[in-house]
Design an enzyme around this catalytic site. Structure first.
Site, short mmCIF file in Angstrom:
data_model
loop_
_atom_site.label_atom_id
_atom_site.label_comp_id
_atom_site.label_asym_id
_atom_site.label_seq_id
_atom_site.Cartn_x
_atom_site.Cartn_y
_atom_site.Cartn_z
N ASP A 118 -7.89 -5.52 0.08
CA ASP A 118 -8.37 -6.39 -1.00
C ASP A 118 -7.97 -7.85 -0.84
OD1 ASP A 118 -9.63 -4.35 -2.53
OD2 ASP A 118 -7.65 -3.63 -3.09
N HIS B 254 0.85 -1.19 0.00
CA HIS B 254 0.00 0.00 0.00
C HIS B 254 0.88 1.24 0.00
CE1 HIS B 254 -3.10 2.88 1.15
NE2 HIS B 254 -3.94 1.98 0.67
N1 CMC Z 1 4.21 -7.49 -4.80
C1 CMC Z 1 5.54 -7.41 -5.01
N2 CMC Z 1 6.27 -6.29 -4.88
C2 CMC Z 1 5.61 -5.18 -4.52
C3 CMC Z 1 4.22 -5.17 -4.28
C4 CMC Z 1 3.52 -6.39 -4.43
N3 CMC Z 1 2.20 -6.44 -4.23
N4 CMC Z 1 3.83 -3.93 -3.94
C5 CMC Z 1 4.92 -3.17 -3.96
N5 CMC Z 1 6.00 -3.92 -4.30
C6 CMC Z 1 7.39 -3.48 -4.39
C7 CMC Z 1 7.70 -2.79 -5.72
O1 CMC Z 1 8.11 -3.71 -6.67
C8 CMC Z 1 8.78 -1.81 -5.32
O2 CMC Z 1 9.97 -2.54 -5.17
P1 CMC Z 1 11.42 -1.83 -5.43
O3 CMC Z 1 11.45 -0.62 -4.55
O4 CMC Z 1 12.40 -2.88 -5.01
O5 CMC Z 1 11.44 -1.51 -6.88
C9 CMC Z 1 8.34 -1.38 -3.91
O6 CMC Z 1 7.58 -2.49 -3.38
C10 CMC Z 1 7.48 -0.13 -3.89
O7 CMC Z 1 6.44 -0.32 -4.82
P2 CMC Z 1 5.70 0.89 -5.53
O8 CMC Z 1 4.87 0.35 -6.62
O9 CMC Z 1 6.68 1.98 -5.85
O10 CMC Z 1 4.86 1.42 -4.31
P3 CMC Z 1 3.49 2.12 -4.38
O11 CMC Z 1 3.32 2.85 -3.13
O12 CMC Z 1 3.36 2.91 -5.63
O13 CMC Z 1 2.54 0.84 -4.50
C11 CMC Z 1 0.61 -0.44 -4.69
C12 CMC Z 1 1.33 0.68 -3.93
C13 CMC Z 1 -0.70 -0.72 -3.99
C14 CMC Z 1 0.31 0.05 -6.11
C15 CMC Z 1 1.48 -1.71 -4.74
O14 CMC Z 1 1.79 -2.16 -3.44
C16 CMC Z 1 0.84 -2.84 -5.55
O15 CMC Z 1 0.96 -2.86 -6.78
N6 CMC Z 1 0.11 -3.80 -4.87
C17 CMC Z 1 -0.61 -4.83 -5.57
C18 CMC Z 1 -1.96 -4.29 -6.05
C19 CMC Z 1 -2.92 -4.09 -4.89
O16 CMC Z 1 -3.09 -4.94 -4.04
N7 CMC Z 1 -3.60 -2.92 -4.89
C20 CMC Z 1 -4.59 -2.58 -3.87
C21 CMC Z 1 -4.18 -1.44 -3.02
S1 CMC Z 1 -5.18 -1.27 -1.54
C22 CMC Z 1 -6.76 -0.88 -2.09
C23 CMC Z 1 -6.85 0.50 -2.59
O17 CMC Z 1 -6.76 1.44 -1.81
O18 CMC Z 1 -7.03 0.64 -3.80
#
Ligand code: CMC
Length: 431
Positions: free
Chosen positions: A361, A304
């Site tokens: 989720d 998140h």
């Molecule tokens: N699985 C594997 N690696 C992950 C994941 C994951 N689910 N989420 C983040 N990471 C890693 C990402 O690869 C990155 O690694 P590095 O720094 O080594 O390159 C690091 O963690 C930071 O990721 P980010 O994408 O820059 O972080 P963010 O804050 O933009 O991501 C997120 C938030 C929700 C988009 C992401 O955690 C994700 O894609 N999760 C899976 C989709 C998901 O479950 N979404 C629902 C969110 S909660 C409901 C809502 O509010 O919508």
């Protein structure tokens, strides 16, 4: 404690005000930055940018705290109803009994949708995703229910109309997608009861309303009701800042929510878990894939932007899975897989280092499956829940003295000025 930050640029010192929120969050006010310094701030993804001051929802991502209008989410989930939470978010305070009754009457009065809207539904191709249909139908509401004379009345009526009709539209789209008769709302049922009845009642098999199912749905909706400046809420505020009507702004929120990184993750989680069970995929392999930077796969329902600890909503949702499955006497293999997968991920160094925990989720789809909601409707359920939050945030942005047209800037990195080349010379001259 200093109340300004100093920025030194080309030898000149600029003082930037520090804004402190009621929970001690601090921000540097850069609203005059370009005017004073000629520079802009660059923050792709807005991870360090506050777009507004808001009095609606408080989150502490490090401590795993979520409160609506100051009230902790666990208290609301345990003791409130979705209707009451909607009122709280939009009006800022919990309703008195009289106010709640009045709100319920309004919701009931607004629950029918124009009969002609059914023709729209009939003409969407059968394979259409319900989120695409919902987004279109919410915009279409504007054509069926045009402006009222008085802005205050317009806002109040539009708000209750949307909250009430979104659930009728969602249930209608489900019935029509199955080729079944549309079931109308009933005045004797509560908000959640009515939704379930419109979804599942049938002329050949009357739906028996189960208190536990109603309670599970109400908690699901409460947990999704607001989450401060998330992607879809930001979309509602940005679109609303152009002063479009509320329906159009909410429709933008629905579209933004659809994505698998946001609300669409609830559908993606169940698809991932189903795939694991169906193809007997090793959970260790799933976790390895999620860590592999050459593989676009991510562990859905994990991670998140704000929470760097266990999402408080996921904690409640996980508990609810156990309760509802037991009450309904359902043995869902996906719950066992989800729990095992969570255990493996939470012990993995990558997940620990990246602060990746289950989000709302991860377990919500298991609750929705248990109460009979089809997988492609999961994100629609999220949208029904999030609607009061979108409305509250839209209202706050429209009423705010800071409420300006949302229009970010950019750092241009394209070509510098060059002449237009006529088409017959493009082969010979560099483009
Ligand atoms: N699985 C594997 N690696 C992950 C994941 C994951 N689910 N989420 C983040 N990471 C890693 C990402 O690869 C990155 O690694 P590095 O720094 O080594 O390159 C690091 O963690 C930071 O990721 P980010 O994408 O820059 O972080 P963010 O804050 O933009 O991501 C997120 C938030 C929700 C988009 C992401 O955690 C994700 O894609 N999760 C899976 C989709 C998901 O479950 N979404 C629902 C969110 S909660 C409901 C809502 O509010 O919508």
């Amino acid at each position: 404690m200093t109340d300004t930050a100093k920025l030194i640029l080309d030898g000149t010192t600029y003082e930037l005000p520090i804004i402190v929120g009621t929970e001690g969050e601090k921000g540097i006010d850069i609203s005059k930055l370009r005017q004073q310094t000629g520079h802009i701030a660059l923050d792709p993804g807005f991870a360090n940018t506050g777009s507004c001051r808001s009095a609606i929802t408080f989150m502490d991502g490090e401590k795993g705290i979520l409160r609506y209008r100051g009230i902790p989410i666990d208290q609301l989930a345990e003791r409130s109803s979705f209707r009451e939470v909607a009122y709280l978010l939009i009006n800022g305070v919990l309703p008195t009994q009289k106010e709640l009754n009045r709100f319920s009457v309004f919701l009931n009065d607004q629950s029918l949708v124009h009969e002609d809207m059914q023709f729209f539904f009939q003409n969407f191709p059968r394979a259409s995703h319900p989120m695409g249909i919902l987004s279109s139908m919410v915009t279409a509401l504007k054509s069926f229910y045009p402006y009222l004379e008085d802005l205050e009345e317009e806002t109040n009526i539009t708000v209750t109309r949307l909250i009430s009709k979104i659930r009728t539209l969602a249930a209608m789209s489900y019935k029509i997608s199955r080729g079944h008769k549309v079931i109308y709302p009933r005045p004797d049922l509560t908000y959640c009861e009515n939704f379930l009845n419109m979804m599942f009642d049938s002329p050949v098999k009357p739906y028996e309303i189960d208190r536990d199912v109603v309670q599970a749905l109400s908690i699901f909706l409460i947990l999704h009701a607001d989450h401060e400046q998330n992607c879809s809420t930001a979309a509602v505020r940005v679109v609303g800042s152009g002063r479009v009507n509320l329906y159009a702004a909410i429709s933008a929120g629905v579209a933004a929510l659809w994505g698998p990184l946001h609300g669409g993750a609830n559908q993606a989680v169940i698809e991932m878990l189903n795939d694991i069970v169906k193809n007997n995929i090793s959970l260790k392999r799933i976790v390895e894939r999620a860590k592999d930077k050459t593989d676009p796969f991510r562990l859905m329902g994990f991670g998140h932007r704000v929470y760097k600890t266990y999402d408080p909503r996921a904690r409640i949702m996980k508990k609810m899975c156990d309760i509802i499955l037991e009450k309904l006497n359902i043995d869902d293999p996906l719950l066992d897989v989800a729990k095992e997968l969570e255990g493996i991920a939470l012990e993995d160094e990558y997940f620990i280092d990246h602060n990746l925990y289950p989000n709302v989720d991860f377990y919500s789809g298991i609750v929705l499956r248990a109460i009979g909601i089809p997988t492609n409707m999961f994100t629609v359920m999220f949208a029904i829940g999030r609607l009061p939050g979108w409305i509250a945030q839209w209202k706050e942005s429209i009423d705010s003295p800071d409420g300006k047209l949302n229009r970010p800037r950019q750092i241009y990195i394209g070509p510098t000025e060059k002449p237009y080349i006529p088409v017959d010379q493009r082969e010979t001259v560099s483009r």
